[in-house]
Design a protein around this motif. Structure first.
Motif, PDB file in Angstrom:
ATOM      1  N   CYS A 178       0.832  -1.206   0.000  1.00 50.84           N
ATOM      2  CA  CYS A 178       0.000   0.000   0.000  1.00 50.84           C
ATOM      3  C   CYS A 178       0.869   1.260   0.000  1.00 50.84           C
ATOM      4  CB  CYS A 178      -0.927  -0.037   1.214  1.00 50.84           C
ATOM      5  SG  CYS A 178      -2.085   1.332   1.267  1.00 50.84           S
ATOM      6  N   ARG A 179       1.902   1.279   0.831  1.00 53.29           N
ATOM      7  CA  ARG A 179       2.819   2.441   0.878  1.00 53.29           C
ATOM      8  C   ARG A 179       3.519   2.640  -0.455  1.00 53.29           C
ATOM      9  NH1 ARG A 179       6.600   2.353   6.101  1.00 53.29           N
ATOM     10  NH2 ARG A 179       7.404   4.187   5.034  1.00 53.29           N
ATOM     11  N   ALA A 180       3.997   1.552  -1.030  1.00 47.97           N
ATOM     12  CA  ALA A 180       4.720   1.652  -2.304  1.00 47.97           C
ATOM     13  C   ALA A 180       3.795   2.140  -3.414  1.00 47.97           C
ATOM     14  CB  ALA A 180       5.328   0.300  -2.667  1.00 47.97           C
ATOM     15  N   ARG A 181       2.586   1.588  -3.459  1.00 47.67           N
ATOM     16  CA  ARG A 181       1.634   2.039  -4.481  1.00 47.67           C
ATOM     17  C   ARG A 181       1.314   3.517  -4.315  1.00 47.67           C
ATOM     18  NH1 ARG A 181      -2.023  -3.226  -4.663  1.00 47.67           N
ATOM     19  NH2 ARG A 181      -1.053  -4.188  -6.477  1.00 47.67           N
ATOM     20  N   ALA A 182       1.139   3.958  -3.081  1.00 50.52           N
ATOM     21  CA  ALA A 182       0.828   5.365  -2.829  1.00 50.52           C
ATOM     22  C   ALA A 182       1.974   6.263  -3.299  1.00 50.52           C
ATOM     23  CB  ALA A 182       0.532   5.593  -1.345  1.00 50.52           C
ATOM     24  N   ILE A 183       3.191   5.874  -3.015  1.00 52.09           N
ATOM     25  CA  ILE A 183       4.361   6.656  -3.430  1.00 52.09           C
ATOM     26  C   ILE A 183       4.411   6.770  -4.953  1.00 52.09           C
ATOM     27  CG2 ILE A 183       6.891   6.590  -3.584  1.00 52.09           C
ATOM     28  CD1 ILE A 183       6.814   5.393  -0.694  1.00 52.09           C
ATOM     29  N   VAL A 184       4.264   5.652  -5.626  1.00 52.60           N
ATOM     30  CA  VAL A 184       4.331   5.639  -7.090  1.00 52.60           C
ATOM     31  C   VAL A 184       3.157   6.405  -7.682  1.00 52.60           C
ATOM     32  CG1 VAL A 184       4.236   4.162  -9.136  1.00 52.60           C
ATOM     33  CG2 VAL A 184       5.705   3.531  -7.201  1.00 52.60           C
ATOM     34  N   ASP A 185       1.951   6.100  -7.217  1.00 52.21           N
ATOM     35  CA  ASP A 185       0.759   6.752  -7.770  1.00 52.21           C
ATOM     36  C   ASP A 185       0.769   8.259  -7.540  1.00 52.21           C
ATOM     37  OD1 ASP A 185      -0.116   4.270  -8.607  1.00 52.21           O
ATOM     38  OD2 ASP A 185      -1.617   4.047  -7.012  1.00 52.21           O
ATOM     39  N   GLU A 186       1.144   8.687  -6.347  1.00 49.45           N
ATOM     40  CA  GLU A 186       1.185  10.125  -6.052  1.00 49.45           C
ATOM     41  C   GLU A 186       2.209  10.828  -6.927  1.00 49.45           C
ATOM     42  OE1 GLU A 186       1.710  10.740  -1.816  1.00 49.45           O
ATOM     43  OE2 GLU A 186      -0.029   9.460  -1.374  1.00 49.45           O
ATOM     44  N   TRP A 187       3.378  10.225  -7.089  1.00 53.76           N
ATOM     45  CA  TRP A 187       4.404  10.870  -7.896  1.00 53.76           C
ATOM     46  C   TRP A 187       3.957  10.944  -9.351  1.00 53.76           C
ATOM     47  CZ3 TRP A 187       7.393  10.701 -12.112  1.00 53.76           C
ATOM     48  CH2 TRP A 187       8.397  11.672 -12.174  1.00 53.76           C
ATOM     49  N   LEU A 188       3.417   9.850  -9.852  1.00 53.66           N
ATOM     50  CA  LEU A 188       2.975   9.859 -11.253  1.00 53.66           C
ATOM     51  C   LEU A 188       1.854  10.854 -11.472  1.00 53.66           C
ATOM     52  CD1 LEU A 188       3.172   6.045 -12.048  1.00 53.66           C
ATOM     53  CD2 LEU A 188       4.699   7.836 -12.883  1.00 53.66           C
ATOM     54  N   ALA A 189       0.911  10.967 -10.536  1.00 51.13           N
ATOM     55  CA  ALA A 189      -0.183  11.934 -10.659  1.00 51.13           C
ATOM     56  C   ALA A 189       0.358  13.357 -10.646  1.00 51.13           C
ATOM     57  CB  ALA A 189      -1.200  11.731  -9.535  1.00 51.13           C
ATOM     58  N   GLU A 190       1.298  13.635  -9.744  1.00 50.93           N
ATOM     59  CA  GLU A 190       1.868  14.993  -9.654  1.00 50.93           C
ATOM     60  C   GLU A 190       2.688  15.318 -10.888  1.00 50.93           C
ATOM     61  OE1 GLU A 190       4.050  15.369  -5.998  1.00 50.93           O
ATOM     62  OE2 GLU A 190       2.272  14.927  -4.783  1.00 50.93           O
TER      63      GLU A 190
END
Length: 176
Positions: A160-172
């Motif tokens: 969950c943490r890893a997905r959040a990091i990747v998803d947030e960075w890609l969205a930004e």
């Protein structure tokens, strides 16, 4: 007799310090990364072999230590984990995308314990790369998005943490 984790930490630190390895962007001793990955793993499991392998995860890839050395010093279980955590690609295997594909296939063949340690590695490396090299982060985070598809059975909290990091960075980075 010292426990497995203490021996692995000492062994990994000695191997990386022997080549004076430093973190690419911060110049910190490489052992800072090893400690961070091991602590992330230890925060979600109490499996000594996994924590030991977290300390050793880059040792075969980055130093003169072999998988045979790992097995002789830490046993088959730790060697199994380190084997699947170590990249197998070489420059002659093609461009970066081709090499990363080979490495993803390799780590995917490991078990859930391998995937949990790889998630901890991804979490720690992502923070540093995002902070210090936003240009390379564009490539790196896309690679990690693909890797996450192969790590589904890793520990749910780290996944969950890893997905959040990747998803947030890609969205930004894409403005979405």
């Amino acid at each position: 007799m010292r426990n497995l984790v203490s021996r692995a930490k000492e062994f990994a630190f000695a191997a990386h310090n022997a080549i004076e390895q430093r973190r690419k962007y911060t110049g910190e001793p490489y052992t800072v990364h090893l400690e961070s990955v091991a602590m992330l793993v230890a925060s979600v499991v109490d499996d000594e072999a996994m924590i030991a392998a977290a300390y050793l995860h880059d040792t075969v890839e980055d130093t003169d230590v072999t998988l045979a050395d790992i097995e002789n010093n830490f046993g088959c279980d730790v060697a199994y984990l380190v084997r699947y955590l170590s990249d197998i690609s070489r420059p002659e295997d093609g461009n970066r995308a081709q090499r990363k594909h080979l490495d993803r296939e390799h780590v995917a063949r490991g078990d859930a314990r391998v995937h949990t340690i790889k998630l901890a590695d991804l979490i720690d490396n992502s923070a540093t790369i995002q902070a210090y090299d936003p240009r390379f982060a564009k490539v790196y985070m896309q690679e990690k998005r693909l890797l996450l598809d192969d790590l589904d059975d890793g520990h749910p909290e780290l996944l969950c943490r890893a997905r959040a990091i990747v998803d947030e960075w890609l969205a930004e980075s894409t403005g979405q």
